[in-house]
Motif scaffolding. Structure first.
Motif, mmCIF file in Angstrom:
data_model
loop_
_atom_site.group_PDB
_atom_site.id
_atom_site.type_symbol
_atom_site.label_atom_id
_atom_site.label_comp_id
_atom_site.label_asym_id
_atom_site.label_seq_id
_atom_site.Cartn_x
_atom_site.Cartn_y
_atom_site.Cartn_z
ATOM 1 N N GLU A 97 0.859 -1.195 0.000
ATOM 2 C CA GLU A 97 0.000 0.000 0.000
ATOM 3 C C GLU A 97 0.892 1.241 0.000
ATOM 4 O O GLU A 97 1.837 1.324 0.769
ATOM 5 N N ILE A 98 0.599 2.182 -0.882
ATOM 6 C CA ILE A 98 1.395 3.410 -0.907
ATOM 7 C C ILE A 98 0.459 4.611 -0.766
ATOM 8 O O ILE A 98 -0.079 5.122 -1.742
ATOM 9 N N PRO A 99 0.258 5.071 0.463
ATOM 10 C CA PRO A 99 -0.669 6.174 0.706
ATOM 11 C C PRO A 99 -0.227 7.435 -0.032
ATOM 12 O O PRO A 99 0.968 7.726 -0.108
ATOM 13 N N GLY A 100 -1.185 8.153 -0.552
ATOM 14 C CA GLY A 100 -0.896 9.455 -1.168
ATOM 15 C C GLY A 100 -0.439 9.376 -2.611
ATOM 16 O O GLY A 100 -0.311 10.399 -3.271
ATOM 17 N N VAL A 101 -0.156 8.160 -3.110
ATOM 18 C CA VAL A 101 0.262 8.033 -4.506
ATOM 19 C C VAL A 101 -0.925 7.495 -5.306
ATOM 20 O O VAL A 101 -1.424 6.409 -5.024
ATOM 21 N N GLU A 105 -1.959 7.377 -11.573
ATOM 22 C CA GLU A 105 -0.670 7.974 -11.929
ATOM 23 C C GLU A 105 0.437 6.907 -11.908
ATOM 24 O O GLU A 105 1.271 6.833 -12.807
ATOM 25 N N PHE A 106 0.406 6.086 -10.861
ATOM 26 C CA PHE A 106 1.371 4.995 -10.733
ATOM 27 C C PHE A 106 1.297 4.070 -11.954
ATOM 28 O O PHE A 106 2.315 3.731 -12.565
ATOM 29 N N VAL A 150 -2.460 3.886 -4.276
ATOM 30 C CA VAL A 150 -2.038 2.542 -4.672
ATOM 31 C C VAL A 150 -2.328 1.519 -3.557
ATOM 32 O O VAL A 150 -1.748 1.610 -2.463
ATOM 33 N N ASN A 151 -3.246 0.623 -3.830
ATOM 34 C CA ASN A 151 -3.609 -0.494 -2.935
ATOM 35 C C ASN A 151 -4.135 -0.080 -1.565
ATOM 36 O O ASN A 151 -4.452 -0.941 -0.744
#
Lengths: 263, 415
Positions: A97-101, A105-106, A150-151
């Motif tokens: 999990e990537i908070p804020g991304v 966009e990823f 992301v996730n």
């Protein structure tokens, strides 16, 4: 889809690798050719995930000896991002999990990195949205997930669908899917499996790492390998998975014991 | 020269007390004369880089000096629906204001009734940040925002190369008003700026306050004291970014005068090279049912130092207060330093107050996930930084983006 003239995509020879000074892989040998689907099964701790991380180039894993070739080129010197760009895809067991991304966009940045390698034009935001909407259908994913981080806050099933969505966008030559079936209910498993089937192409290959035969009921492997103690100790066809499901890993132990006695 | 001698010399260099801030000047100068500069024995200044602090006293202060002009750097075009005030320390900033519906200057009586009261009520001992400002401010921007205010407001304060400026602002947000306020501080080479802002938030007011504080050149320093008094049923949201200053100190002080109000604070400070940026926040509840949600984030790289001190006071009369404070920090270099300290003083017994602090590095697994998708290292780090900033940055109004601070926050750190 296999033919005798198929090109070898991945060639692993006598691979020894360690993580945090503990050796996990003790001589793995594997050949994967175009159009093939391989399944790797084995107990927890047998080295399946380690093998996938080593192929993808995770910096915490050290290759002690042996080689990995992708389409005839040694990849051990390549950075993880370079391996990804030439067409090696790792589907994570636990997608991060990537908070804020933003997921969208990823996905766009990743897709463009791969397209650049393939000498295709990079996609702007609008072009990419068209592409991603079409690919979402493969995993029956709600477009709302594109707008999220992301996730982040995705359920187990949603995370795995997001992995297969990435596979659909990156169009890799080889996909190593690490326990893509774990944490999925029956419906989600069917959707994910059908996505993987749709993405299997004559010029690409797939390695499924799994504990259970249920995924292999949905995706028929050409080869089934069993890993134990950091080695592939047995290779067969899909019947091997059925046998394993029936008699459990005990028969490997027996097998190993036999081998040791034979030594 | 020791710091008290520097302070005395500075005081004697100031022009005579005059104008309508004469009384304030006298209070500030008297306090400095008595207490001098702080030392590392003063708890609130313990971690301060005193060499940098002294630059506030060593640079010439601009007071009615027509020889000094503020050469404005590039300032993006103003939004149609946002009133803009650019503060020039040489002139009465209020003169720049085109009177519009809903925004007026305070009259002398209103200034007399209000000025200095809020900051005084924060009860900070030896209040150096405030004294420095009081001693040297000669102009005041005092505005009243009425309930029929339709536009939003932007206040830009540029620095002047080789000089020190002090600005004083008082805003009265009248009952029922709704205001979107954006403040921008800009640094300059070898310069300091000191701001004292008081905001009186009356009942049923909704104030969103964005603060972009960018020290863009070498040797720029900033001190900002922001004192806000909230009446019941008011809602105040503060989003702040501090970056690029050699030395910066931000002191938001918020008092919920009757409780029953809501305060949201999200702060981000991003340091590089040998910079020091400190936030000392103070929130006090003087009545029941107050709510606070505070998130303070810091990113420290290279040799920099980031400081957060977060005080929350909940006296006996502030029952049913709900306050949450979280300090999250990202340490990007072995030589960088982060000091974070919550300071909760809770006397009331029926309250819910939480606090926490974390210090971490960019997550290797997050980075590997991005790399494994073909994204190069630099771009992956940019995405992760952007993700880290997002929690604070995403609440800024749309019109803040034109200041391009996010790009700068990423570029400066991800070299």
């Amino acid at each position: 889809m296999i033919s005798s003239t198929s090109e070898t995509i991945l060639l692993i020879q006598d691979l020894h690798a360690s993580v945090e000074d503990q050796q996990i892989l003790h001589g793995v040998n594997l050949i994967v050719k175009e159009g093939e689907i391989h399944a790797i099964m084995g107990r927890n701790g047998s080295g399946k995930s380690t093998l996938s991380k080593v192929i993808a180039g995770h910096p915490s894993y050290n290759v002690l000896s042996g080689s990995i070739q992708f389409k005839g080129t040694n990849i051990l010197e390549l950075a993880p991002e370079e391996r990804a760009r030439i067409g090696i895809f790792l589907g994570f067991q636990y997608p991060v999990e990537i908070p804020g991304v933003s997921n969208l966009e990823f996905l766009r940045v990743a897709t463009n990195a791969r397209r650049k390698e393939l000498l295709k034009s990079e996609l702007d935001t609008f072009e990419f949205e068209d592409l991603v909407k079409e690919r979402l259908k493969i995993v029956e994913m709600d477009p709302a997930f594109l707008e999220r981080s992301v996730n982040e806050g995705f359920s187990g099933g949603e995370k795995k669908r997001n992995e297969i969505l990435q596979m659909a966008l990156l169009e890799p030559a080889i996909s190593i899917l690490d326990e893509t079936d774990s944490g999925l209910d029956i419906d989600a498993l069917r959707i994910v499996a059908s996505g993987i089937n749709k993405l299997s192409k004559p010029n690409s290959a797939t390695i499924l790492i799994t504990h259970y035969q249920r995924l292999l009921n949905e995706i028929t492997p050409d080869f089934v390998h069993i890993m134990a103690d950091g080695q592939i100790i047995k290779t067969g066809n899909k019947d091997l998975a059925v046998e394993l499901e029936k008699s459990g890993y005990d028969f490997i132990d027996k097998n190993t014991e036999d081998k040791e006695i034979a030594k | 020269m020791n710091s008290s001698a520097i302070c005395e010399e500075w005081l004697s260099s100031l022009p005579p007390m005059q104008g309508y801030l004469k009384k304030e000047q006298s209070i500030g100068r008297q306090s400095l004369f008595e207490h001098g500069m702080p030392s590392n024995k003063d708890e609130a200044w313990r971690l301060c880089n005193f060499n940098r602090l002294n630059s506030f006293l060593s640079l010439p202060i601009v007071i009615n000096n027509k020889n000094v002009s503020s050469k404005l750097k590039y300032i993006p075009e103003k939004d149609k629906d946002r009133e803009r005030i650019i503060i020039d320390p040489n002139g009465n900033p209020a003169k720049n204001i085109i009177p519009t519906n809903g925004i007026e200057q305070l009259n002398d009586r209103e200034i007399e009734e209000n000025l200095g009261k809020i900051v005084k009520s924060t009860n900070v001992k030896n209040d150096l940040s405030v004294s420095l400002n009081q001693a040297s401010s000669s102009e005041l921007l005092a505005l009243k925002v009425k309930s029929n205010m339709k536009e939003s407001l932007e206040i830009v304060i540029p620095s002047i190369e080789g000089n020190s400026i002090s600005t004083r602002i008082f805003l009265l947000i009248e009952e029922g008003a709704k205001l979107d306020l954006l403040q921008v501080f800009l640094g300059n080479t070898n310069s300091t700026q000191n701001h004292l802002i008081e905001i009186k938030v009356e009942s049923n007011v909704e104030l969103t306050h964005g603060l972009i504080s960018l020290g863009e050149e070498k040797k720029s320093s900033s001190i900002c004291t922001l004192a806000v008094q909230q009446s019941a049923n008011s809602k105040y949201s503060l989003n702040s970014i501090h970056h690029g200053w050699d030395y910066a100190r931000f002191e938001p002080r918020i008092i919920q005068k009757e409780g029953d109000a809501s305060t949201n604070i999200k702060g981000l400070q991003v340091t590089k090279s040998k910079e020091q940026i400190a936030t000392h926040s103070q929130i006090r509840f003087e009545g029941p049912n107050g709510k606070l949600d505070q998130l303070q984030k810091a990113v420290a790289s290279e040799y920099s130092h980031s400081i957060f001190n977060g005080s929350i006071e909940v006296p006996q009369k502030a029952q049913k207060t709900e306050a949450a404070q979280l300090s999250r920090n990202l340490l990007l270099s072995k030589r960088a330093k982060i000091d974070t300290k919550p300071e909760l003083e809770i006397v009331a017994d029926d309250v819910r107050c939480t606090h926490g602090a974390t210090v971490s590095q960019l997550q290797d697994e997050e980075l590997f996930y991005l790399l494994s998708r073909g994204i190069d290292n630099k771009h992956a780090n940019s995405l992760l930084l952007q993700g880290y900033y997002d929690e604070v940055v995403s609440d800024f109004p749309q019109s803040a983006w034109k200041w391009n601070f996010i790009e700068k926050l990423i570029k400066d750190i991800n070299k």
